[in-house]
Scaffold this motif. Structure first.
Motif, PDB file in Angstrom:
ATOM      1  N   TYR A   1       0.841  -1.188   0.000  1.00 31.09           N
ATOM      2  CA  TYR A   1       0.000   0.000   0.000  1.00 31.09           C
ATOM      3  C   TYR A   1       0.880   1.242   0.000  1.00 31.09           C
ATOM      4  N   ILE A   2       0.286   2.397  -0.194  1.00 27.54           N
ATOM      5  CA  ILE A   2       1.093   3.594  -0.390  1.00 27.54           C
ATOM      6  C   ILE A   2       1.924   3.929   0.843  1.00 27.54           C
ATOM      7  N   GLY A   3       1.446   3.552   2.028  1.00 21.80           N
ATOM      8  CA  GLY A   3       2.205   3.804   3.250  1.00 21.80           C
ATOM      9  C   GLY A   3       3.059   2.633   3.693  1.00 21.80           C
ATOM     10  N   GLY A   4       3.033   1.546   2.942  1.00 23.85           N
ATOM     11  CA  GLY A   4       3.804   0.360   3.316  1.00 23.85           C
ATOM     12  C   GLY A   4       2.922  -0.872   3.399  1.00 23.85           C
ATOM     13  N   ALA A   5       2.923  -1.523   4.552  1.00 22.88           N
ATOM     14  CA  ALA A   5       2.190  -2.779   4.701  1.00 22.88           C
ATOM     15  C   ALA A   5       0.723  -2.578   5.035  1.00 22.88           C
TER      16      ALA A   5
ATOM     17  N   SER B   1      -0.357  -1.503 -11.169  1.00 20.67           N
ATOM     18  CA  SER B   1      -1.362  -2.493 -11.557  1.00 20.67           C
ATOM     19  C   SER B   1      -1.616  -3.496 -10.439  1.00 20.67           C
ATOM     20  N   ALA B   2      -0.539  -3.965  -9.797  1.00 25.29           N
ATOM     21  CA  ALA B   2      -0.688  -4.912  -8.689  1.00 25.29           C
ATOM     22  C   ALA B   2      -1.373  -4.241  -7.495  1.00 25.29           C
ATOM     23  N   TYR B   3      -1.027  -3.000  -7.260  1.00 19.84           N
ATOM     24  CA  TYR B   3      -1.639  -2.214  -6.174  1.00 19.84           C
ATOM     25  C   TYR B   3      -3.132  -2.028  -6.416  1.00 19.84           C
ATOM     26  N   PHE B   4      -3.491  -1.652  -7.633  1.00 17.45           N
ATOM     27  CA  PHE B   4      -4.912  -1.455  -7.924  1.00 17.45           C
ATOM     28  C   PHE B   4      -5.675  -2.773  -7.830  1.00 17.45           C
ATOM     29  N   ALA B   5      -5.048  -3.873  -8.199  1.00 17.62           N
ATOM     30  CA  ALA B   5      -5.701  -5.175  -8.050  1.00 17.62           C
ATOM     31  C   ALA B   5      -5.992  -5.466  -6.577  1.00 17.62           C
TER      32      ALA B   5
END
Length: 203
Positions: free
Chosen positions: A152-156, A186-190
């Motif tokens: 995630y944008i902040g880490g875990a 792409s993996a993050y949005f998934a």
């Protein structure tokens, strides 16, 4: 009870998503994304620009998605979906990405929306839409670098900044901007779009 004025594929997704994540009870007032509804006298009394989202929380009327998010987090969050220590480097970075999603990322996406979809064809400027695509692609490059090695944008940990960014990425996906060139994004949005609260908000 909290009432959320919501239209499909708009920033109001952020508010519904947050409420689902935090278990905040709400009533959904669905609007069609048309001038007839958004510019009606009744809705302009709620939001003077005729945009979504807006909320009515037992008589307190607010608009601006980021402000609504921060208000609901302060009222209902109890420390959830935000870094624990205000003033810490982690909280500072959280605020940066929370506001980047709207203040920076949504500019080029708004240009794509207006000049490729929303405005009548004779009022669209293809160059503005193309510049929006180029700008959005640049934002994706910045995010792809930031997300290297992170869930995630902040880490875990998932946070409200991910909700803010997730809506921007949904538009990237809908507009055909998010492609194979940004694997971390792409993996993050998934991960984000697989969350039940996201799916409820976008249904």
């Amino acid at each position: 009870m909290l009432k959320i004025y919501h239209a499909k594929n708009t920033r109001s997704i952020r508010i519904v998503w947050l409420c689902e994540e935090l278990g905040i009870p709400y009533e959904l007032e669905r609007l069609n994304f048309t001038p007839a509804e958004l510019q009606s006298e009744a809705y302009l009394a709620i939001h003077p620009l005729g945009k979504v989202p807006s909320i009515d929380d037992d008589g307190l009327v607010l608009y601006e998605s980021g402000a609504i998010m921060q208000y609901l987090l302060a009222k209902h969050g109890k420390g959830r979906l935000e870094p624990a220590n205000p003033g810490s480097p982690e909280h500072a970075k959280y605020l940066q990405w929370f506001h980047f999603a709207e203040a920076t990322f949504m500019g080029p996406l708004g240009n794509i929306a207006q000049h490729a979809f929303v405005r009548p064809e004779d009022q669209r400027v293809p160059q503005v839409a193309e510049e929006g695509r180029q700008g959005a692609t640049r934002m994706l490059g910045i995010l792809d670098k930031e997300l290297q090695g992170k869930d995630y944008i902040g880490g875990a940990e998932f946070s409200a900044a991910d909700i803010m960014l997730g809506y921007s990425l949904l538009l990237c996906k809908l507009f055909g901007v998010l492609k194979d060139g940004h694997p971390n994004v792409s993996a993050y949005f998934a991960r984000l779009s697989g969350r039940p609260a996201f799916q409820k908000a976008t249904a």
